[in-house]
Design an enzyme around this catalytic site. Sequence first.
Site, PDB file in Angstrom:
ATOM      1  N   SER A  18      10.990  16.577 -23.494  1.00 12.29           N
ATOM      2  CA  SER A  18      10.051  15.895 -22.595  1.00 12.29           C
ATOM      3  C   SER A  18       9.363  16.876 -21.650  1.00 12.29           C
ATOM      4  O   SER A  18       8.603  16.465 -20.779  1.00 12.29           O
ATOM      5  CB  SER A  18      10.786  14.819 -21.794  1.00 12.29           C
ATOM      6  OG  SER A  18      11.891  15.377 -21.109  1.00 12.29           O
ATOM      7  N   ASN A  68      20.929  11.752 -15.666  1.00 15.33           N
ATOM      8  CA  ASN A  68      20.502  10.356 -15.542  1.00 15.33           C
ATOM      9  C   ASN A  68      20.135   9.987 -14.100  1.00 15.33           C
ATOM     10  O   ASN A  68      19.117   9.343 -13.864  1.00 15.33           O
ATOM     11  CB  ASN A  68      21.588   9.414 -16.074  1.00 15.33           C
ATOM     12  CG  ASN A  68      21.844   9.631 -17.544  1.00 15.33           C
ATOM     13  OD1 ASN A  68      21.078  10.347 -18.204  1.00 15.33           O
ATOM     14  ND2 ASN A  68      22.898   9.042 -18.083  1.00 15.33           N
ATOM     15  N   THR A 126     -21.773 -18.820  -9.890  1.00 15.09           N
ATOM     16  CA  THR A 126     -20.601 -19.306 -10.615  1.00 15.09           C
ATOM     17  C   THR A 126     -21.071 -19.432 -12.062  1.00 15.09           C
ATOM     18  O   THR A 126     -22.243 -19.731 -12.311  1.00 15.09           O
ATOM     19  CB  THR A 126     -20.106 -20.684 -10.110  1.00 15.09           C
ATOM     20  OG1 THR A 126     -21.150 -21.638 -10.300  1.00 15.09           O
ATOM     21  CG2 THR A 126     -19.733 -20.651  -8.642  1.00 15.09           C
ATOM     22  N   HIS A 127     -20.199 -19.147 -13.001  1.00 12.87           N
ATOM     23  CA  HIS A 127     -20.555 -19.142 -14.428  1.00 12.87           C
ATOM     24  C   HIS A 127     -21.712 -18.185 -14.722  1.00 12.87           C
ATOM     25  O   HIS A 127     -22.480 -18.400 -15.661  1.00 12.87           O
ATOM     26  CB  HIS A 127     -20.939 -20.552 -14.918  1.00 12.87           C
ATOM     27  CG  HIS A 127     -19.982 -21.615 -14.511  1.00 12.87           C
ATOM     28  ND1 HIS A 127     -18.870 -21.952 -15.252  1.00 12.87           N
ATOM     29  CD2 HIS A 127     -19.944 -22.403 -13.405  1.00 12.87           C
ATOM     30  CE1 HIS A 127     -18.205 -22.917 -14.635  1.00 12.87           C
ATOM     31  NE2 HIS A 127     -18.829 -23.201 -13.505  1.00 12.87           N
ATOM     32  N   SER A 178     -29.987   9.394 -21.141  1.00 13.38           N
ATOM     33  CA  SER A 178     -29.772   9.268 -22.579  1.00 13.38           C
ATOM     34  C   SER A 178     -30.321  10.521 -23.249  1.00 13.38           C
ATOM     35  O   SER A 178     -31.295  11.109 -22.774  1.00 13.38           O
ATOM     36  CB  SER A 178     -30.513   8.026 -23.083  1.00 13.38           C
ATOM     37  OG  SER A 178     -30.800   8.169 -24.467  1.00 13.38           O
ATOM     38  N   LYS A 229     -33.973   6.095 -19.730  1.00 10.84           N
ATOM     39  CA  LYS A 229     -32.663   5.529 -19.406  1.00 10.84           C
ATOM     40  C   LYS A 229     -31.981   6.165 -18.197  1.00 10.84           C
ATOM     41  O   LYS A 229     -32.026   7.357 -18.005  1.00 10.84           O
ATOM     42  CB  LYS A 229     -31.718   5.673 -20.614  1.00 10.84           C
ATOM     43  CG  LYS A 229     -32.079   4.814 -21.811  1.00 10.84           C
ATOM     44  CD  LYS A 229     -31.930   3.319 -21.549  1.00 10.84           C
ATOM     45  CE  LYS A 229     -30.501   2.851 -21.546  1.00 10.84           C
ATOM     46  NZ  LYS A 229     -29.860   2.968 -22.848  1.00 10.84           N
ATOM     47  N   ASN A 289     -28.144   5.487 -17.056  1.00 12.67           N
ATOM     48  CA  ASN A 289     -26.991   4.701 -17.504  1.00 12.67           C
ATOM     49  C   ASN A 289     -25.848   4.699 -16.495  1.00 12.67           C
ATOM     50  O   ASN A 289     -25.544   5.732 -15.906  1.00 12.67           O
ATOM     51  CB  ASN A 289     -26.464   5.254 -18.832  1.00 12.67           C
ATOM     52  CG  ASN A 289     -27.457   5.064 -19.957  1.00 12.67           C
ATOM     53  OD1 ASN A 289     -28.250   4.121 -19.954  1.00 12.67           O
ATOM     54  ND2 ASN A 289     -27.438   5.973 -20.915  1.00 12.67           N
ATOM     55  N   GLU A 331     -18.980   2.067 -16.274  1.00 10.01           N
ATOM     56  CA  GLU A 331     -18.491   1.637 -17.592  1.00 10.01           C
ATOM     57  C   GLU A 331     -17.150   2.284 -17.925  1.00 10.01           C
ATOM     58  O   GLU A 331     -16.251   1.655 -18.490  1.00 10.01           O
ATOM     59  CB  GLU A 331     -19.509   2.003 -18.680  1.00 10.01           C
ATOM     60  CG  GLU A 331     -20.773   1.177 -18.588  1.00 10.01           C
ATOM     61  CD  GLU A 331     -21.858   1.699 -19.522  1.00 10.01           C
ATOM     62  OE1 GLU A 331     -22.331   0.929 -20.354  1.00 10.01           O
ATOM     63  OE2 GLU A 331     -22.230   2.883 -19.416  1.00 10.01           O
ATOM     64  N   TYR A 362      21.786   3.930 -19.046  1.00  9.70           N
ATOM     65  CA  TYR A 362      20.695   4.808 -19.482  1.00  9.70           C
ATOM     66  C   TYR A 362      20.598   4.838 -21.007  1.00  9.70           C
ATOM     67  O   TYR A 362      21.614   4.866 -21.713  1.00  9.70           O
ATOM     68  CB  TYR A 362      20.905   6.246 -18.966  1.00  9.70           C
ATOM     69  CG  TYR A 362      19.816   7.186 -19.449  1.00  9.70           C
ATOM     70  CD1 TYR A 362      18.594   7.271 -18.797  1.00  9.70           C
ATOM     71  CD2 TYR A 362      19.995   7.954 -20.610  1.00  9.70           C
ATOM     72  CE1 TYR A 362      17.581   8.103 -19.269  1.00  9.70           C
ATOM     73  CE2 TYR A 362      18.988   8.784 -21.080  1.00  9.70           C
ATOM     74  CZ  TYR A 362      17.788   8.853 -20.402  1.00  9.70           C
ATOM     75  OH  TYR A 362      16.789   9.663 -20.870  1.00  9.70           O
ATOM     76  N   GLN A 391      12.988   7.731 -21.460  1.00 12.64           N
ATOM     77  CA  GLN A 391      12.164   8.926 -21.291  1.00 12.64           C
ATOM     78  C   GLN A 391      10.674   8.581 -21.488  1.00 12.64           C
ATOM     79  O   GLN A 391       9.793   9.281 -21.003  1.00 12.64           O
ATOM     80  CB  GLN A 391      12.599   9.993 -22.302  1.00 12.64           C
ATOM     81  CG  GLN A 391      11.835  11.282 -22.210  1.00 12.64           C
ATOM     82  CD  GLN A 391      12.525  12.390 -22.990  1.00 12.64           C
ATOM     83  OE1 GLN A 391      13.537  12.911 -22.545  1.00 12.64           O
ATOM     84  NE2 GLN A 391      11.994  12.722 -24.140  1.00 12.64           N
ATOM     85  N   LYS A 393       7.771   8.079 -18.545  1.00  7.42           N
ATOM     86  CA  LYS A 393       7.016   9.077 -17.776  1.00  7.42           C
ATOM     87  C   LYS A 393       5.551   9.186 -18.172  1.00  7.42           C
ATOM     88  O   LYS A 393       4.669   9.150 -17.322  1.00  7.42           O
ATOM     89  CB  LYS A 393       7.700  10.439 -17.866  1.00  7.42           C
ATOM     90  CG  LYS A 393       8.962  10.430 -17.037  1.00  7.42           C
ATOM     91  CD  LYS A 393       9.769  11.668 -17.173  1.00  7.42           C
ATOM     92  CE  LYS A 393      11.199  11.370 -16.775  1.00  7.42           C
ATOM     93  NZ  LYS A 393      11.871  10.359 -17.632  1.00  7.42           N
TER      94      LYS A 393
HETATM   95  N1  ARG Z   1      14.461  13.856 -20.085  1.00  6.94           N
HETATM   96  C1  ARG Z   1      15.351  12.763 -19.859  1.00  6.94           C
HETATM   97  C2  ARG Z   1      14.547  11.540 -19.378  1.00  6.94           C
HETATM   98  O1  ARG Z   1      13.459  11.708 -18.985  1.00  6.94           O
HETATM   99  C3  ARG Z   1      16.370  13.134 -18.845  1.00  6.94           C
HETATM  100  C4  ARG Z   1      17.609  12.341 -18.936  1.00  6.94           C
HETATM  101  C5  ARG Z   1      18.429  12.772 -20.029  1.00  6.94           C
HETATM  102  N2  ARG Z   1      19.682  12.132 -20.021  1.00  6.94           N
HETATM  103  C6  ARG Z   1      20.386  12.017 -21.166  1.00  6.94           C
HETATM  104  N3  ARG Z   1      21.501  11.416 -21.077  1.00  6.94           N
HETATM  105  N4  ARG Z   1      19.930  12.476 -22.294  1.00  6.94           N
HETATM  106  O2  ARG Z   1      14.994  10.424 -19.407  1.00  6.94           O
END
Ligand code: ARG
Length: 462
Positions: free
Chosen positions: A23, A110, A155-156, A277, A283, A285, A290, A317, A322, A325
């Site tokens: 990760s 964790n 409205t509408h 454009s 144009k 834009n 958008e 966990y 993971q 993120k």
């Molecule tokens: N990179 C992991 C995450 O974002 C860290 C936690 C890892 N823990 C484990 N028991 N493998 O969740």
Amino acid sequence: MKKIWSGRLGNSLSSEADAFNSSIAFDSRLYKQDILGSIAHATMLAKQGILTKEDADLIVKGLQDILEDIETGALPIDLEAEDIHSFIESELTSRIGDAGKRLHTARSRNDQTAVDLRMYLRDQGTIIKGLLVDLVKVLADKASDHRDTIMPGYTHLQRAQPVTYGHHLMAYAMMFLRDIGRFKDALARMNYSPLGSCALAGTSYNIDRAYTAQLLGFDGITQNSMDSVSDRDFCIELLAASSIIMMHMSRFCEELILWSSWEFGFVEMDDSCSTGSSIMPQKKNPDIAELIRGKVGRVYGHLVSTLTMMKGLPLSYNKDMQEDKEAIFDCMDTVKACLGVFTPMIKTLTVNKDRMYKATQEGFINATDLADYLVNKGMPFRTAYKIIGQIVAYCIEKGLILEKMPIEDYKGFSQLFDTDLYEQISPEACIKRRISEGGTGSESLEKQLAYVSAILDKEKEK
Ligand code: ARG
């Protein structure tokens, strides 16, 4: 790179699985929170006599050096590492030896990842809250400039009743104020430290969780270790609150896109947020509006993907988590980027007051007020409503508008009509008559401005 867990398993993970599992490409942005969390953890371990003062000093100094080296670019992040937590730990160990290996006492990745993420998102959330405060301020300032700018309210998407552009802007100010409230709530709820929950069950060491929480600026500690390592409600709350912000921005963008068309011609976007454009020279834009509208989809997507990712997870966990993120990071980046261009776009918008006003004079926008005119002269509302409906049909047939229909024609529909009706159905009169609280009348607008400014003042005090 040797895995931090390479005891039982050796180092036999296939390179595909290794890359798949890693990760660090996206969690490296947590480096600072990870280091600060580790410094607090080591400080606490020393205070509790779990680490010697010498080891703790080495760890703290080593981590501070690593932080500096990452920030100056002297230490590039090794994308081969499993994640930012293991990268920093092994870098520390290679720099200070055995003391580095002691840092992870009474801790697991964790609780480490959970605390890092809360700290990171606390900062991001605060930045977004600040951007929202700036936006509401711009909306209120513009609303105050446009107290008397009259436009059709819809409205509408059909012309309905005249309103002021100021009132329309304040509708958005109210939405974004609620967004500020939602972010504040979420930030307050998430500011509790999970550190010390360890893998899932706590630890046999005599740690002081309240102390690390305090060192890291949390309001306290989370209460259940299993919940602490497997809770991502704080991500989901931020994703949900962000989705609502995006929805609000998108609605206004949609209006601006319509309003800047030749058909409406109500506003003109500043050149700083318009594009041309490559083929059509005429144009201009509204790309920025958008694109904001277009980016809503990814934020909604991150909310749904995170909710879905969590829904089947047994405690506590699981590696699925993971996946939190990339979703929450992209969400925060997207909301910040959108607010960063949205606010200047509103600020620099040119309003074509004449076009707006002219649009209130067509489309029978004052029909309700004409019905009220008859009601004020004693006619029951339903009867008046019916007569005005017939008058509108008559006008359409004759190519007339209410303001231009001769009084003799009016009298043909009801003897209650008199020449004072013309003055009474002007857009200005219609707006002036809207005296109810929260309506488009001027007193209400003043109240709305005062309401918003009191809240903004309080926000700024902090
Ligand atoms: N990179 C992991 C995450 O974002 C860290 C936690 C890892 N823990 C484990 N028991 N493998 O969740």
